[in-house]
Design an enzyme around this catalytic site. Sequence first.
Site, short mmCIF file in Angstrom:
data_model
loop_
_atom_site.label_atom_id
_atom_site.label_comp_id
_atom_site.label_asym_id
_atom_site.label_seq_id
_atom_site.Cartn_x
_atom_site.Cartn_y
_atom_site.Cartn_z
N THR A 185 0.83 -1.19 0.00
CA THR A 185 0.00 0.00 0.00
C THR A 185 0.87 1.25 0.00
O THR A 185 1.95 1.27 0.60
CB THR A 185 -0.98 0.02 1.20
N GLU A 186 0.40 2.27 -0.72
CA GLU A 186 1.24 3.45 -0.97
C GLU A 186 1.65 4.18 0.29
O GLU A 186 2.64 4.91 0.29
CB GLU A 186 0.52 4.44 -1.89
N ASN A 187 0.86 4.07 1.36
CA ASN A 187 1.21 4.81 2.58
C ASN A 187 2.25 4.08 3.43
O ASN A 187 2.60 4.56 4.50
CB ASN A 187 -0.04 5.13 3.41
N GLY A 188 2.77 2.93 2.96
CA GLY A 188 3.94 2.36 3.60
C GLY A 188 3.80 1.07 4.36
O GLY A 188 4.37 0.91 5.43
N SER A 235 7.81 3.89 -0.29
CA SER A 235 6.75 3.11 -0.92
C SER A 235 6.61 3.47 -2.39
O SER A 235 6.49 2.60 -3.26
CB SER A 235 5.43 3.34 -0.18
#
Length: 222
Positions: free
Chosen positions: A47-50, A89
């Site tokens: 997921t892009e937020n890490g 990320s």
Amino acid sequence: MQKLTNNQIAWRAAQDIADGSYVNLGIGFPEKIAQYQPPGREAIFHTENGILDFGESPAPGDEDWDLINAGKRAVTLRPGASFFHHADSFAMVRGGHLDLAVLGAYEVAETGDLANWSTGPKGVPAVGGAMDLVHGARRVAVITDHVTKDGRPKLLRRCTLPLTGVACVTRVYTSLAVIDIENARFVLREKLPALSLDELQSLTGAELLVPGPVADLVVPEL
């Protein structure tokens, strides 16, 4: 008209994810795919937020709101999961380290162009990380209803909404069919058994190529 539910579309898409793949699931509908991994097969979800290697959504009441995905929905963690800065990320995305991104769509063109955000009052307010994903992931698939709520085709010759990416989608899983995009054409692979080819074509805004036998799109009740 009979059609697959969102859960059934997500289940069908999950069956094609290869064991050991690194996968990003788009915000909303695509997140359901994490619930339907086949037994004995593992995908590592990003997921892009890490977060790398999150699992299914927690049961209601069991949420830990320090553990959320890019869509601000609570997630669970698998053994060995890791956390990192969102800049790292996106470096994973832009560096070509994801095998697959699965996104929702407002429109998909036969050329593989994708429009999954809108400038309208009810649309996603910005393109967000999707623009990075469609050009950073090695393969991009879409899950979507075959038509809009008012019955207009979502699979078109050309997109009419602002583009997320150009010539990026290779497979579309819809509520009626599984369709590949090859050489800038829609190629039909599976369809609901009760739906005729003519009926499916009438609900599609570009020509469907049928190069050989079309398999039945059969999924479990979910």
